[in-house]
Design an enzyme around this catalytic site. Structure first.
Site, PDB file in Angstrom:
ATOM      1  N   ARG A  62       0.849  -1.206   0.000  1.00 35.94           N
ATOM      2  CA  ARG A  62       0.000   0.000   0.000  1.00 35.94           C
ATOM      3  C   ARG A  62       0.880   1.250   0.000  1.00 35.94           C
ATOM      4  O   ARG A  62       0.626   2.217  -0.741  1.00 35.94           O
ATOM      5  CB  ARG A  62      -0.914   0.005   1.216  1.00 35.94           C
ATOM      6  CG  ARG A  62      -1.833  -1.166   1.434  1.00 35.94           C
ATOM      7  CD  ARG A  62      -2.881  -1.423   0.385  1.00 35.94           C
ATOM      8  NE  ARG A  62      -3.482  -0.223  -0.192  1.00 35.94           N
ATOM      9  CZ  ARG A  62      -4.464   0.524   0.421  1.00 35.94           C
ATOM     10  NH1 ARG A  62      -4.919   0.155   1.578  1.00 35.94           N
ATOM     11  NH2 ARG A  62      -4.958   1.579  -0.151  1.00 35.94           N
TER      12      ARG A  62
ATOM     13  N   ILE B  40      -5.974   6.075   4.440  1.00 32.51           N
ATOM     14  CA  ILE B  40      -4.691   5.953   5.150  1.00 32.51           C
ATOM     15  C   ILE B  40      -3.560   6.539   4.310  1.00 32.51           C
ATOM     16  O   ILE B  40      -2.400   6.441   4.689  1.00 32.51           O
ATOM     17  CB  ILE B  40      -4.413   4.477   5.521  1.00 32.51           C
ATOM     18  CG1 ILE B  40      -4.357   3.587   4.285  1.00 32.51           C
ATOM     19  CG2 ILE B  40      -5.441   3.978   6.543  1.00 32.51           C
ATOM     20  CD1 ILE B  40      -3.951   2.153   4.577  1.00 32.51           C
ATOM     21  N   ASP B  41      -3.896   7.121   3.142  1.00 32.39           N
ATOM     22  CA  ASP B  41      -2.868   7.774   2.327  1.00 32.39           C
ATOM     23  C   ASP B  41      -2.706   9.231   2.770  1.00 32.39           C
ATOM     24  O   ASP B  41      -3.546   9.758   3.495  1.00 32.39           O
ATOM     25  CB  ASP B  41      -3.217   7.688   0.831  1.00 32.39           C
ATOM     26  CG  ASP B  41      -4.448   8.495   0.440  1.00 32.39           C
ATOM     27  OD1 ASP B  41      -5.395   7.939  -0.165  1.00 32.39           O
ATOM     28  OD2 ASP B  41      -4.485   9.716   0.755  1.00 32.39           O
TER      29      ASP B  41
ATOM     30  N   HIS C 150      -9.111   6.557  10.235  1.00 32.34           N
ATOM     31  CA  HIS C 150      -8.724   5.137  10.149  1.00 32.34           C
ATOM     32  C   HIS C 150      -7.206   4.975  10.124  1.00 32.34           C
ATOM     33  O   HIS C 150      -6.685   3.933   9.704  1.00 32.34           O
ATOM     34  CB  HIS C 150      -9.343   4.485   8.903  1.00 32.34           C
ATOM     35  CG  HIS C 150     -10.823   4.328   8.986  1.00 32.34           C
ATOM     36  ND1 HIS C 150     -11.611   4.045   7.888  1.00 32.34           N
ATOM     37  CD2 HIS C 150     -11.684   4.418  10.034  1.00 32.34           C
ATOM     38  CE1 HIS C 150     -12.881   3.960   8.263  1.00 32.34           C
ATOM     39  NE2 HIS C 150     -12.954   4.190   9.546  1.00 32.34           N
TER      40      HIS C 150
ATOM     41  N   THR D 210     -16.886   7.701  -0.949  1.00 33.89           N
ATOM     42  CA  THR D 210     -17.011   6.653   0.066  1.00 33.89           C
ATOM     43  C   THR D 210     -18.357   5.956  -0.101  1.00 33.89           C
ATOM     44  O   THR D 210     -19.364   6.607  -0.379  1.00 33.89           O
ATOM     45  CB  THR D 210     -16.878   7.184   1.508  1.00 33.89           C
ATOM     46  OG1 THR D 210     -17.157   6.117   2.416  1.00 33.89           O
ATOM     47  CG2 THR D 210     -17.822   8.347   1.783  1.00 33.89           C
TER      48      THR D 210
ATOM     49  N   ALA E 236     -14.585  12.173  -8.583  1.00 30.51           N
ATOM     50  CA  ALA E 236     -14.105  13.215  -7.663  1.00 30.51           C
ATOM     51  C   ALA E 236     -13.327  14.301  -8.397  1.00 30.51           C
ATOM     52  O   ALA E 236     -13.563  15.497  -8.191  1.00 30.51           O
ATOM     53  CB  ALA E 236     -13.240  12.592  -6.579  1.00 30.51           C
TER      54      ALA E 236
HETATM   55  N1  APR Z   1     -14.388   9.476  -7.722  1.00 33.00           N
HETATM   56  C1  APR Z   1     -15.265   9.417  -6.657  1.00 33.00           C
HETATM   57  N2  APR Z   1     -15.690   8.254  -6.100  1.00 33.00           N
HETATM   58  C2  APR Z   1     -15.226   7.104  -6.657  1.00 33.00           C
HETATM   59  C3  APR Z   1     -14.326   7.088  -7.760  1.00 33.00           C
HETATM   60  C4  APR Z   1     -13.917   8.349  -8.291  1.00 33.00           C
HETATM   61  N3  APR Z   1     -13.078   8.444  -9.323  1.00 33.00           N
HETATM   62  N4  APR Z   1     -14.066   5.784  -8.079  1.00 33.00           N
HETATM   63  C5  APR Z   1     -14.780   5.021  -7.197  1.00 33.00           C
HETATM   64  N5  APR Z   1     -15.475   5.817  -6.347  1.00 33.00           N
HETATM   65  C6  APR Z   1     -16.372   5.443  -5.253  1.00 33.00           C
HETATM   66  C7  APR Z   1     -17.085   4.110  -5.412  1.00 33.00           C
HETATM   67  O1  APR Z   1     -18.251   4.240  -6.210  1.00 33.00           O
HETATM   68  C8  APR Z   1     -17.401   3.763  -3.956  1.00 33.00           C
HETATM   69  O2  APR Z   1     -18.686   4.253  -3.579  1.00 33.00           O
HETATM   70  O3  APR Z   1     -15.612   5.331  -4.076  1.00 33.00           O
HETATM   71  C9  APR Z   1     -16.316   4.509  -3.150  1.00 33.00           C
HETATM   72  C10 APR Z   1     -15.287   3.616  -2.467  1.00 33.00           C
HETATM   73  O4  APR Z   1     -15.951   2.832  -1.533  1.00 33.00           O
HETATM   74  P1  APR Z   1     -15.126   1.740  -0.678  1.00 33.00           P
HETATM   75  O5  APR Z   1     -14.254   0.967  -1.572  1.00 33.00           O
HETATM   76  O6  APR Z   1     -16.140   1.039   0.148  1.00 33.00           O
HETATM   77  O7  APR Z   1     -14.160   2.621   0.220  1.00 33.00           O
HETATM   78  P2  APR Z   1     -14.489   3.470   1.548  1.00 33.00           P
HETATM   79  O8  APR Z   1     -15.903   3.897   1.582  1.00 33.00           O
HETATM   80  O9  APR Z   1     -13.468   4.515   1.658  1.00 33.00           O
HETATM   81  O10 APR Z   1     -14.234   2.352   2.681  1.00 33.00           O
HETATM   82  C11 APR Z   1     -14.404   2.711   4.021  1.00 33.00           C
HETATM   83  O11 APR Z   1     -13.674   0.547   4.729  1.00 33.00           O
HETATM   84  O12 APR Z   1     -12.278  -1.124   4.156  1.00 33.00           O
HETATM   85  C12 APR Z   1     -12.481  -0.156   5.084  1.00 33.00           C
HETATM   86  O13 APR Z   1     -10.991   1.012   6.481  1.00 33.00           O
HETATM   87  C13 APR Z   1     -11.349   0.832   5.150  1.00 33.00           C
HETATM   88  O14 APR Z   1     -11.453   3.262   5.197  1.00 33.00           O
HETATM   89  C14 APR Z   1     -11.970   2.119   4.586  1.00 33.00           C
HETATM   90  C15 APR Z   1     -13.442   1.925   4.897  1.00 33.00           C
END
Ligand code: APR
Length: 255
Positions: free
Chosen positions: A71, A104-105, A120, A188, A230
């Protein structure tokens, strides 16, 4: 977006309009960092319980260290994208911008954002396995190896919140969200509590926006869905707010 344009004298930060951003993995996707729950995301290719739980750490710390080393390599070769940069520029333009990130970045900080809270953890730091208050920033290129010990003699681990562990700074995050003039949720899936619950901490009249290509699929009741990537949607909003100095929606997103 009634009431949104009015600048409200906030209890915490004086009269600057206060934007609170809740960001997730999606804001860093266009910087080449994988998200978690996409079809080819991290959790599709790595068993969560092996690399993101205290049990997995006890069972095979070497495997966990290697997972986060990968990562870190990905993050070190990544660059902040237009979304990270736009938020940093808005802060420079006289808005108060608080970033509550699940990531975490360190791309928000590398873009220039000053007010970033990692709920996180931050993988660029190591921490003690016995005392979470003992945190050690990693130097450029530095990794954590078996045998690297904290001041209390425990094995160092990544400073990342694993499933089943308490989220960091949650009370402070709740207080800041309650002070927002606008809540911007970016990238998210809102799958992970308690952080996803922050969207309900805003004052009742404060608008909430969700920027995510799939926003229309899962935006909670009362949250405005802006189905954009985004790096496209966030700069559009920021440009509009900088020009108008009001938290209104640009025509592109109206209706
Ligand atoms: N721009 C905006 N959103 C995007 C893009 C983009 N280019 N590409 C993907 N996404 C969206 C997806 O549609 C999805 O809804 O980003 C979201 C990512 O969701 P997850 O993979 O579930 O990540 P996140 O919500 O950050 O996870 C929360 O879960 O695994 C744990 O601790 C970890 O912090 C993390 C937490």
């Amino acid at each position: 977006m009634g009431g949104a344009g009015r600048v409200r004298r906030s209890t915490l930060g004086g009269s600057m309009p206060h934007l609170v951003v809740l960001s997730g993995a999606g804001i860093s996707a266009e910087s080449g960092i994988e998200t978690f729950r996409a079809a080819e995301g991290l959790w599709a290719n790595h068993p969560v319980e092996a690399v993101a739980t205290p049990e997995g750490w006890r069972r095979d710390p070497e495997r966990v260290l290697e997972f986060y080393a990968e990562r870190r390599r990905q993050i070190r070769s990544a660059r902040p994208n237009a979304a990270h940069r736009a938020l940093a520029e808005l802060e420079g333009a006289g808005f108060r911008v608080t970033i509550l990130t699940q990531n975490i970045d360190d791309l928000h900080e590398r873009a220039g954002s000053k007010d970033v809270m990692h709920l996180h953890g931050n993988v660029m730091n190591a921490r003690s396995s016995v005392d979470p208050r003992l945190i050690y920033p990693l130097a450029e290129g530095e990794e954590i190896s078996l045998g690297d010990l904290c001041d209390k003699g425990s094995q160092l681990r990544p400073h990342v919140v694993w499933f089943g562990e308490p989220v960091l700074l949650l009370d402070a995050a709740r207080e800041l969200t309650a002070d927002a003039d606008l809540l911007l949720v970016v990238g998210t899936s809102l799958n992970v509590m308690p952080v996803a619950g922050l969207i309900d901490e805003v004052a009742f009249h404060v608008p909430r926006l969700l920027v995510d290509p799939r926003a229309h699929e899962f935006a909670p009741q009362g949250v405005k869905a802006l189905s954009r990537r985004a790096a496209e949607g966030v700069p559009l909003l920021v440009d509009h707010w900088r020009r108008t100095r009001r938290f209104t929606l640009p025509d592109t997103f109206a209706g």
